[in-house]
Design a protein around this motif. Structure first.
Motif, PDB file in Angstrom:
ATOM      1  N   GLU A 222       8.177  -5.898  -3.721  1.00 25.65           N
ATOM      2  CA  GLU A 222       8.172  -5.471  -5.120  1.00 25.65           C
ATOM      3  C   GLU A 222       6.990  -6.012  -5.919  1.00 25.65           C
ATOM      4  OE1 GLU A 222      12.566  -5.655  -6.071  1.00 25.65           O
ATOM      5  OE2 GLU A 222      11.556  -6.361  -7.910  1.00 25.65           O
ATOM      6  N   GLU A 223       6.640  -7.268  -5.616  1.00 26.66           N
ATOM      7  CA  GLU A 223       5.581  -7.923  -6.400  1.00 26.66           C
ATOM      8  C   GLU A 223       4.165  -7.474  -6.016  1.00 26.66           C
ATOM      9  OE1 GLU A 223       6.762 -12.453  -6.866  1.00 26.66           O
ATOM     10  OE2 GLU A 223       7.610 -11.606  -5.032  1.00 26.66           O
ATOM     11  N   MET A 224       4.045  -6.644  -4.963  1.00 26.19           N
ATOM     12  CA  MET A 224       2.711  -6.238  -4.504  1.00 26.19           C
ATOM     13  C   MET A 224       2.188  -5.117  -5.397  1.00 26.19           C
ATOM     14  SD  MET A 224       3.258  -6.493  -0.420  1.00 26.19           S
ATOM     15  CE  MET A 224       3.823  -8.042   0.293  1.00 26.19           C
ATOM     16  N   THR A 225       1.654  -5.508  -6.542  1.00 24.99           N
ATOM     17  CA  THR A 225       1.412  -4.567  -7.624  1.00 24.99           C
ATOM     18  C   THR A 225       0.309  -3.535  -7.362  1.00 24.99           C
ATOM     19  OG1 THR A 225       0.146  -6.340  -8.589  1.00 24.99           O
ATOM     20  CG2 THR A 225       2.332  -5.973  -9.496  1.00 24.99           C
ATOM     21  N   ASN A 226      -0.603  -3.825  -6.421  1.00 21.20           N
ATOM     22  CA  ASN A 226      -1.646  -2.824  -6.164  1.00 21.20           C
ATOM     23  C   ASN A 226      -1.245  -1.824  -5.061  1.00 21.20           C
ATOM     24  OD1 ASN A 226      -1.817  -4.610  -4.090  1.00 21.20           O
ATOM     25  ND2 ASN A 226      -4.011  -4.998  -4.255  1.00 21.20           N
ATOM     26  N   ILE A 227       0.021  -1.865  -4.667  1.00 23.83           N
ATOM     27  CA  ILE A 227       0.531  -0.943  -3.651  1.00 23.83           C
ATOM     28  C   ILE A 227       1.479   0.033  -4.359  1.00 23.83           C
ATOM     29  CG2 ILE A 227       1.796  -0.833  -1.426  1.00 23.83           C
ATOM     30  CD1 ILE A 227      -0.653  -2.603  -1.175  1.00 23.83           C
ATOM     31  N   SER A 228       1.366   1.321  -3.996  1.00 24.35           N
ATOM     32  CA  SER A 228       2.190   2.305  -4.715  1.00 24.35           C
ATOM     33  C   SER A 228       3.673   2.069  -4.472  1.00 24.35           C
ATOM     34  CB  SER A 228       1.831   3.719  -4.263  1.00 24.35           C
ATOM     35  OG  SER A 228       2.423   3.957  -2.996  1.00 24.35           O
ATOM     36  N   LYS A 229       4.464   2.551  -5.403  1.00 21.47           N
ATOM     37  CA  LYS A 229       5.909   2.367  -5.343  1.00 21.47           C
ATOM     38  C   LYS A 229       6.484   2.957  -4.053  1.00 21.47           C
ATOM     39  CE  LYS A 229       9.502   2.241  -8.732  1.00 21.47           C
ATOM     40  NZ  LYS A 229      10.108   2.778  -9.899  1.00 21.47           N
ATOM     41  N   GLN A 230       5.946   4.101  -3.711  1.00 23.84           N
ATOM     42  CA  GLN A 230       6.429   4.807  -2.524  1.00 23.84           C
ATOM     43  C   GLN A 230       6.133   3.983  -1.252  1.00 23.84           C
ATOM     44  OE1 GLN A 230       4.330   8.409  -1.929  1.00 23.84           O
ATOM     45  NE2 GLN A 230       5.729   9.192  -0.387  1.00 23.84           N
TER      46      GLN A 230
ATOM     47  N   ARG B 196       5.638   0.787  -1.112  1.00 25.89           N
ATOM     48  CA  ARG B 196       6.459  -0.424  -1.132  1.00 25.89           C
ATOM     49  C   ARG B 196       7.860  -0.128  -0.598  1.00 25.89           C
ATOM     50  NH1 ARG B 196       6.273  -2.446  -6.990  1.00 25.89           N
ATOM     51  NH2 ARG B 196       4.739  -0.851  -7.461  1.00 25.89           N
ATOM     52  N   ALA B 197       8.388   1.035  -0.972  1.00 24.60           N
ATOM     53  CA  ALA B 197       9.724   1.421  -0.503  1.00 24.60           C
ATOM     54  C   ALA B 197       9.707   1.602   1.013  1.00 24.60           C
ATOM     55  CB  ALA B 197      10.156   2.706  -1.195  1.00 24.60           C
ATOM     56  N   HIS B 198       8.598   2.171   1.501  1.00 28.88           N
ATOM     57  CA  HIS B 198       8.460   2.383   2.937  1.00 28.88           C
ATOM     58  C   HIS B 198       8.419   1.028   3.662  1.00 28.88           C
ATOM     59  CE1 HIS B 198       7.469   5.078   6.231  1.00 28.88           C
ATOM     60  NE2 HIS B 198       6.727   4.088   6.698  1.00 28.88           N
ATOM     61  N   LEU B 199       7.715   0.084   3.101  1.00 26.94           N
ATOM     62  CA  LEU B 199       7.636  -1.254   3.699  1.00 26.94           C
ATOM     63  C   LEU B 199       9.016  -1.898   3.706  1.00 26.94           C
ATOM     64  CD1 LEU B 199       4.335  -2.622   2.100  1.00 26.94           C
ATOM     65  CD2 LEU B 199       4.701  -1.998   4.497  1.00 26.94           C
ATOM     66  N   GLU B 200       9.664  -1.773   2.582  1.00 27.41           N
ATOM     67  CA  GLU B 200      11.009  -2.333   2.413  1.00 27.41           C
ATOM     68  C   GLU B 200      11.965  -1.794   3.481  1.00 27.41           C
ATOM     69  OE1 GLU B 200      11.625  -4.163  -0.862  1.00 27.41           O
ATOM     70  OE2 GLU B 200      13.137  -4.942   0.532  1.00 27.41           O
TER      71      GLU B 200
END
Ligand code: SAH
Length: 346
Positions: free
Chosen positions: A46-54, A56-60
């Motif tokens: 969540e805190e990785m602000t320069n990565i898109s929301k989408q 980040r969700a994929h990483l999650e």
């Protein structure tokens, strides 16, 4: 609960780049995430602000970020701090912050328990449960660096691998951790300030030399007489002193760097003239120095610290031989944080 998802910190930078490429993103994204994970030490996507929301969700959905937690912290009257560190699977290891006037040293663990069976060491009684991963070693250093800044207003200056475990029996992970600790994308510390301490695994000492490592090497010798060494360090039956000697010569030939021998002197065990002569002979094989460590009793009384007289005899003989020798007093004894006392007693 242990997650089924893969620990993202087990991936190298290259692997992260490949992962992003495989999901149709830019490989460069891998560098960004790598930086968040290591030099910035984030614990959530969540805190990785320069990565898109989408993304980040994929990483999650695919990964977890395993990290250690300092479960409890004990402070000694001499300023030493001992951390009981909880790993992602609930196991505990210990690491220690040792402040002196000029430096702050982190003493870190490399295994949960230990592969070896030194009779005088509390960790040996735990047996080896598993190797630590590179991130678990790295995180111990980060935690101690924070504590050093907090309690002593200065960053960590040195690292010794003298906590729980035998670092050379977890070779790959220890080297990977050191790589990250010294890299600019990690902590950027100098390898000259890192010392790996081993009980003496000849094959791995040669491998260190072949791998051209830049850190310092210390060997826990304790006796330069084979039969005696076997009694106090039973694994020495498989790792003979002559092989150890040969591997150290190889190390010196390749690296041109001095070795430190760690040595505890025990009453009636290795305090005779024969023991001293054997050590002096051993010290003549390659350039070295000797660190006489004060014994930290671990309960059963089989081992007793030798008299000051016996220690002085060692010092006199080594100095006469022009072998540098220092005596290291214990730190953090009141909280069982000294060498060989780490045994998850809390
Ligand atoms: N396995 C590695 C590193 C861990 S032990 C090694 O053997 O070097 C770190 C150091 O503490 C070693 O030199 C070890 O011999 C020493 N040590 C172990 N138990 C001790 C004790 N009870 N008192 C003093 N030193 C001890």
């Amino acid at each position: 609960m242990i997650s089924e998802k893969k620990d993202i910190r087990a991936l190298s930078k290259e692997e992260l780049r490949t992962f992003f490429e495989s999901i149709g993103d830019k490989p460069f994204r891998g560098n960004q995430v790598y930086e968040w994970l290591w030099s910035k030490g984030l614990h959530t996507f969540e805190e990785m602000t320069n990565i898109s929301k989408q993304t980040r969700a994929h990483l999650e959905a695919n990964f977890v970020i395993n990290h250690i937690e300092v479960d409890s912290l004990q402070k000694s009257s001499d300023g030493t701090v001992k951390n009981a560190v909880k790993l992602h699977d609930g196991l505990i290891v210990e690491s220690v912050l040792i402040p002196t006037k000029k430096r702050t040293t982190a003493c870190v663990s490399s295994q949960v328990g230990c592969s070896l069976d030194c009779k005088f060491c509390a960790t040996a009684r735990l047996k080896r449960m598993r190797n630590l991963n590179p991130d678990e070693i790295y995180d111990q250093v980060v935690a101690i660096d924070k504590e050093s800044r907090l309690y002593h207003s200065r960053p960590l200056s040195n690292i010794v691998f003298m906590g729980m475990g035998e670092p050379l029996m977890n070779y790959k992970n220890v080297l990977e951790a050191i790589d990250k600790i010294t890299s600019d994308e990690g902590l950027g510390m100098s390898s000259k300030r890192i010392t790996v301490s081993t009980s003496g695994v000849p094959k791995m000492i040669k491998k260190l030399a072949d791998d051209a490592v830049k850190f310092n090497l210390a060997v826990s010798l304790h006796s330069a007489i084979q039969e005696k060494r076997e009694q106090i360090m039973p694994f020495a039956k498989s790792f003979h002193l002559t092989d150890l000697q040969e591997s150290l010569e190889y190390w010196y030939e390749k690296t041109n760097r001095k070795i430190t021998y760690e040595y505890v002197v025990w009453e009636g065990i290795n305090d005779s003239k024969e023991d001293i002569d054997a050590l002096v002979r051993f010290c003549n094989y390659i350039p070295c120095k000797v660190n006489i460590i004060e014994y930290n009793p671990i309960d059963d009384g089989q081992f007793q610290q030798a008299s000051n007289y016996a220690i002085q005899n060692y010092i006199t003989a080594l100095e006469k031989n022009r072998t540098p020798v220092t005596v290291r007093r214990s730190r953090g004894k009141d909280i069982d944080a000294a060498c060989g006392q780490l045994a998850n007693k809390h």
